[in-house]
Design a protein around this motif. Structure first.
Motif, PDB file in Angstrom:
ATOM      1  N   LYS A  94       0.824  -1.328  -0.009  1.00 26.60           N
ATOM      2  CA  LYS A  94      -0.063  -0.025   0.051  1.00 26.60           C
ATOM      3  C   LYS A  94       0.791   1.201  -0.069  1.00 26.60           C
ATOM      4  CE  LYS A  94      -3.949  -2.286   2.352  1.00 26.60           C
ATOM      5  NZ  LYS A  94      -4.903  -2.144   3.413  1.00 26.60           N
ATOM      6  N   MET A  95       1.938   1.253  -0.912  1.00 29.59           N
ATOM      7  CA  MET A  95       2.701   2.469  -1.229  1.00 29.59           C
ATOM      8  C   MET A  95       2.853   2.732  -2.451  1.00 29.59           C
ATOM      9  SD  MET A  95       5.847   1.317   1.725  1.00 29.59           S
ATOM     10  CE  MET A  95       5.581   1.020   3.566  1.00 29.59           C
ATOM     11  N   GLU A  96       1.711   3.042  -3.156  1.00 23.55           N
ATOM     12  CA  GLU A  96       1.622   3.488  -4.487  1.00 23.55           C
ATOM     13  C   GLU A  96       2.256   4.587  -4.787  1.00 23.55           C
ATOM     14  OE1 GLU A  96      -0.985   2.838  -2.365  1.00 23.55           O
ATOM     15  OE2 GLU A  96      -1.917   1.635  -3.288  1.00 23.55           O
ATOM     16  N   GLU A  97       2.262   5.652  -4.040  1.00 22.56           N
ATOM     17  CA  GLU A  97       3.384   6.954  -4.321  1.00 22.56           C
ATOM     18  C   GLU A  97       4.770   6.567  -4.366  1.00 22.56           C
ATOM     19  OE1 GLU A  97       2.428   9.737  -1.279  1.00 22.56           O
ATOM     20  OE2 GLU A  97       0.086   9.819  -1.569  1.00 22.56           O
ATOM     21  N   THR A  98       5.364   5.583  -4.083  1.00 18.11           N
ATOM     22  CA  THR A  98       6.697   5.398  -3.901  1.00 18.11           C
ATOM     23  C   THR A  98       7.059   4.633  -5.304  1.00 18.11           C
ATOM     24  OG1 THR A  98       6.696   3.311  -2.981  1.00 18.11           O
ATOM     25  CG2 THR A  98       7.096   5.056  -1.692  1.00 18.11           C
ATOM     26  N   VAL A  99       6.120   4.208  -6.218  1.00 13.95           N
ATOM     27  CA  VAL A  99       6.324   3.312  -7.330  1.00 13.95           C
ATOM     28  C   VAL A  99       7.208   3.902  -8.459  1.00 13.95           C
ATOM     29  CG1 VAL A  99       5.328   2.369  -9.503  1.00 13.95           C
ATOM     30  CG2 VAL A  99       4.045   1.928  -7.290  1.00 13.95           C
ATOM     31  N   GLY A 100       7.197   5.266  -8.501  1.00 14.24           N
ATOM     32  CA  GLY A 100       7.918   5.876  -9.617  1.00 14.24           C
ATOM     33  C   GLY A 100       9.395   5.781  -9.221  1.00 14.24           C
ATOM     34  N   LEU A 101       9.676   6.466  -8.074  1.00 12.73           N
ATOM     35  CA  LEU A 101      11.070   6.415  -7.737  1.00 12.73           C
ATOM     36  C   LEU A 101      11.739   5.062  -7.467  1.00 12.73           C
ATOM     37  CD1 LEU A 101      13.346   8.532  -7.169  1.00 12.73           C
ATOM     38  CD2 LEU A 101      12.396   8.752  -4.964  1.00 12.73           C
ATOM     39  N   THR A 102      10.984   4.261  -6.955  1.00 17.58           N
ATOM     40  CA  THR A 102      11.538   2.749  -7.022  1.00 17.58           C
ATOM     41  C   THR A 102      11.864   2.288  -7.987  1.00 17.58           C
ATOM     42  OG1 THR A 102       9.956   2.669  -4.862  1.00 17.58           O
ATOM     43  CG2 THR A 102      11.076   0.554  -5.684  1.00 17.58           C
ATOM     44  N   LEU A 103      10.972   2.375  -9.254  1.00 18.25           N
ATOM     45  CA  LEU A 103      11.578   1.738 -10.396  1.00 18.25           C
ATOM     46  C   LEU A 103      12.681   2.369 -10.947  1.00 18.25           C
ATOM     47  CD1 LEU A 103       7.946   1.533 -12.114  1.00 18.25           C
ATOM     48  CD2 LEU A 103       9.290  -0.231 -11.034  1.00 18.25           C
ATOM     49  N   VAL A 104      12.912   3.933 -10.878  1.00 19.26           N
ATOM     50  CA  VAL A 104      14.172   4.433 -11.024  1.00 19.26           C
ATOM     51  C   VAL A 104      15.404   3.786 -10.396  1.00 19.26           C
ATOM     52  CG1 VAL A 104      15.591   6.634 -10.789  1.00 19.26           C
ATOM     53  CG2 VAL A 104      13.097   6.810 -11.566  1.00 19.26           C
ATOM     54  N   THR A 105      15.116   3.455  -9.152  1.00 16.27           N
ATOM     55  CA  THR A 105      16.193   2.627  -8.400  1.00 16.27           C
ATOM     56  C   THR A 105      16.511   1.361  -9.115  1.00 16.27           C
ATOM     57  OG1 THR A 105      15.491   3.874  -6.217  1.00 16.27           O
ATOM     58  CG2 THR A 105      17.097   1.808  -6.249  1.00 16.27           C
ATOM     59  N   VAL A 106      15.457   0.677  -9.214  1.00 17.18           N
ATOM     60  CA  VAL A 106      15.571  -0.765 -10.072  1.00 17.18           C
ATOM     61  C   VAL A 106      16.409  -0.525 -11.107  1.00 17.18           C
ATOM     62  CG1 VAL A 106      14.320  -2.565 -10.972  1.00 17.18           C
ATOM     63  CG2 VAL A 106      13.507  -1.684  -8.792  1.00 17.18           C
ATOM     64  N   ILE A 107      15.937   0.284 -12.075  1.00 16.53           N
ATOM     65  CA  ILE A 107      16.518   0.392 -13.229  1.00 16.53           C
ATOM     66  C   ILE A 107      18.031   0.878 -13.272  1.00 16.53           C
ATOM     67  CG2 ILE A 107      16.365   1.551 -15.471  1.00 16.53           C
ATOM     68  CD1 ILE A 107      13.437   1.525 -15.468  1.00 16.53           C
ATOM     69  N   ALA A 108      18.158   1.688 -12.471  1.00 14.15           N
ATOM     70  CA  ALA A 108      19.619   2.130 -12.213  1.00 14.15           C
ATOM     71  C   ALA A 108      20.403   1.148 -11.592  1.00 14.15           C
ATOM     72  CB  ALA A 108      19.713   3.526 -11.308  1.00 14.15           C
ATOM     73  N   VAL A 109      20.138   0.392 -10.701  1.00 16.97           N
ATOM     74  CA  VAL A 109      20.777  -0.796 -10.022  1.00 16.97           C
ATOM     75  C   VAL A 109      21.221  -1.870 -11.050  1.00 16.97           C
ATOM     76  CG1 VAL A 109      20.709  -2.534  -8.354  1.00 16.97           C
ATOM     77  CG2 VAL A 109      20.227  -0.220  -7.834  1.00 16.97           C
ATOM     78  N   MET A 110      20.033  -2.158 -11.897  1.00 19.76           N
ATOM     79  CA  MET A 110      19.950  -3.444 -12.725  1.00 19.76           C
ATOM     80  C   MET A 110      20.986  -3.091 -13.916  1.00 19.76           C
ATOM     81  SD  MET A 110      16.458  -5.365 -13.237  1.00 19.76           S
ATOM     82  CE  MET A 110      17.536  -6.756 -13.848  1.00 19.76           C
ATOM     83  N   GLU A 111      21.119  -1.727 -14.123  1.00 17.83           N
ATOM     84  CA  GLU A 111      22.201  -1.278 -15.141  1.00 17.83           C
ATOM     85  C   GLU A 111      23.648  -1.528 -14.677  1.00 17.83           C
ATOM     86  OE1 GLU A 111      23.927   2.900 -17.171  1.00 17.83           O
ATOM     87  OE2 GLU A 111      22.398   3.097 -15.250  1.00 17.83           O
ATOM     88  N   ALA A 112      23.653  -1.800 -13.393  1.00 13.42           N
ATOM     89  CA  ALA A 112      25.089  -2.217 -12.949  1.00 13.42           C
ATOM     90  C   ALA A 112      25.486  -3.646 -13.300  1.00 13.42           C
ATOM     91  CB  ALA A 112      25.141  -1.863 -11.605  1.00 13.42           C
ATOM     92  N   SER A 113      24.531  -4.468 -13.592  1.00 14.31           N
ATOM     93  CA  SER A 113      24.724  -5.865 -13.976  1.00 14.31           C
ATOM     94  C   SER A 113      25.232  -6.683 -12.871  1.00 14.31           C
ATOM     95  CB  SER A 113      25.504  -5.811 -15.281  1.00 14.31           C
ATOM     96  OG  SER A 113      24.813  -5.221 -16.392  1.00 14.31           O
ATOM     97  N   GLY A 114      24.722  -6.428 -11.810  1.00 16.67           N
ATOM     98  CA  GLY A 114      25.407  -7.250 -10.787  1.00 16.67           C
ATOM     99  C   GLY A 114      26.592  -6.869 -10.119  1.00 16.67           C
ATOM    100  N   GLN A 115      27.427  -5.682 -10.207  1.00 18.77           N
ATOM    101  CA  GLN A 115      28.266  -5.063  -9.978  1.00 18.77           C
ATOM    102  C   GLN A 115      27.933  -4.455  -8.389  1.00 18.77           C
ATOM    103  OE1 GLN A 115      30.910  -2.862 -12.544  1.00 18.77           O
ATOM    104  NE2 GLN A 115      29.976  -4.080 -14.049  1.00 18.77           N
ATOM    105  N   TRP A 116      27.900  -5.186  -7.278  1.00 17.50           N
ATOM    106  CA  TRP A 116      27.262  -4.516  -6.080  1.00 17.50           C
ATOM    107  C   TRP A 116      27.917  -3.041  -5.782  1.00 17.50           C
ATOM    108  CZ3 TRP A 116      30.213  -3.309  -1.706  1.00 17.50           C
ATOM    109  CH2 TRP A 116      31.477  -3.970  -1.693  1.00 17.50           C
ATOM    110  N   ASP A 117      29.164  -2.850  -5.919  1.00 14.77           N
ATOM    111  CA  ASP A 117      29.646  -1.715  -5.568  1.00 14.77           C
ATOM    112  C   ASP A 117      29.025  -0.319  -6.355  1.00 14.77           C
ATOM    113  OD1 ASP A 117      30.905  -2.691  -7.524  1.00 14.77           O
ATOM    114  OD2 ASP A 117      32.696  -1.537  -7.410  1.00 14.77           O
ATOM    115  N   PHE A 118      28.873  -0.708  -7.618  1.00 14.37           N
ATOM    116  CA  PHE A 118      28.217   0.215  -8.489  1.00 14.37           C
ATOM    117  C   PHE A 118      26.853   0.351  -8.282  1.00 14.37           C
ATOM    118  CE2 PHE A 118      27.135   1.583 -13.005  1.00 14.37           C
ATOM    119  CZ  PHE A 118      27.750   2.895 -12.987  1.00 14.37           C
TER     120      PHE A 118
END
Length: 342
Positions: A94-118
């Motif tokens: 029940k945190m619909e308002e956070t979806v937009g920014l959370t997806l930005v985080t997901v895409i930015a992190v997945m861009e790192a392809s598993g490089q945890w420090d990045f």
């Protein structure tokens, strides 16, 4: 959106987020700037709630994205599927308002392809943006929904009083009247939003006591009474001029509407402690309101079919007057409570 404190604070928050990312030597500072834009909220309570919710969903989203990037890949199809999964989790929480920014985080992190420090650097940028917006919103021109509500209410009442005082005499041009009426409708919608912010902040951030709860009730009635005045305008527009009216009816309605506006204005001044204690304005309004309804209803029952449309207008006027009297009683309760504390 009009230029105001929130617009200015958004710019300051973006600037702060960019400077912090430069100091910390984090790459792609635009992510922090985007987070700051998303995180700017119209009240301190919503800023705090948004900060906590974003912290939860972004941490979860970053963990899922990091795990997916390490185990699977950053293939566009995988990124899309992970975004769907994160959206479903946010909705479940029940945190619909956070979806937009959370997806930005997901895409930015997945861009790192598993490089945890990045990935952690990307996540840190998101937190910098959210934190910058939260700090700026509190330190610079902190929002005060109660003051904003009162200011907008005063402006809405002035506009409504102008329309009610000229609706029977038909002094205003049709285009000007329609324009003012449309603006009044927008003002009432905005007031509803401001009241929600004020109620949230009073109840949840400050833990409202008995006195604060009374003020919430009064402000709710202030808004409701304005809506009843708006209903009078609607009834006049839809029924009054289409009805069969005998001689003197226009003067009767015009005088009663003037009395209603004066009574409403009297209560608003009473709320600001600007009227004398021995004033009998509301008592006169209450008596005249009853007499007005009785006269109009009697005439409408005995009159032609077309004249009965006046009963709808008369009922709207009576209800408006009744709510003004109720508002006066609520304001009186607040004043008596303050006097006891003194």
């Amino acid at each position: 959106m009009a230029f105001g404190a929130r617009v200015l604070k958004t710019g300051i928050a973006v600037t702060l987020a960019l400077y912090i990312t430069m100091i910390l030597q984090l790459h792609t500072p635009v992510i922090a700037a985007v987070a700051a834009i998303f995180a700017m909220q119209p009240s301190i309570y919503r800023s705090w709630r948004y900060f906590l919710e974003q912290l939860q969903t972004n941490t979860l989203g970053a963990a899922i994205a990091l795990l997916a990037g390490m185990v699977i890949s950053n293939n566009p199809i995988v990124v899309g599927l992970i975004c769907i999964l994160v959206i479903m989790i946010c909705l479940k929480m029940k945190m619909e308002e956070t979806v937009g920014l959370t997806l930005v985080t997901v895409i930015a992190v997945m861009e790192a392809s598993g490089q945890w420090d990045f990935a952690l650097a990307r996540f840190a940028q998101i937190l910098v943006g959210i934190g910058s917006a939260f700090v700026i919103n509190i330190l610079f021109f902190p929002p005060n929904p109660k003051v904003q509500f009162n200011q907008q209410l005063e402006a809405a009442f002035r506009r409504m009083s102008l329309l009610l005082r000229t609706v029977v005499s038909d002094e205003m041009k049709e285009t000007a009247f329609r324009s003012e009426k449309d603006v009044l409708e927008e003002n009432l919608k905005s007031l509803g939003d401001k009241f929600k912010l004020f109620e949230e902040e009073t109840k949840k951030l400050r833990r409202a006591g008995y006195r604060e709860s009374r003020h919430i009730v009064v402000h709710k009635q202030l808004l409701y009474t304005l809506h009843k005045g708006m209903e009078v305008l609607e009834a006049m527009d839809n029924h009054y001029f289409q009805s069969v009216r005998e001689e003197g009816i226009d003067r009767l309605f015009d005088a009663h509407l003037e009395l209603l506006i004066k009574g409403h204005e009297h209560v608003l001044l009473k709320l600001e402690d600007k009227v004398k204690q021995d004033s009998h304005e509301i008592e006169r309004l209450q008596q005249d309101n009853e007499a007005f309804l009785h006269v109009l209803m009697t005439q409408c029952v005995q009159g032609e079919e077309g004249s009965r449309r006046l009963s709808i207008v008369a009922a709207a006027c009576y209800e408006y007057g009744f709510q003004i009297c109720r508002l006066d009683r609520l304001v009186g309760h607040v004043e008596s409570g303050q006097d006891k504390k003194k």
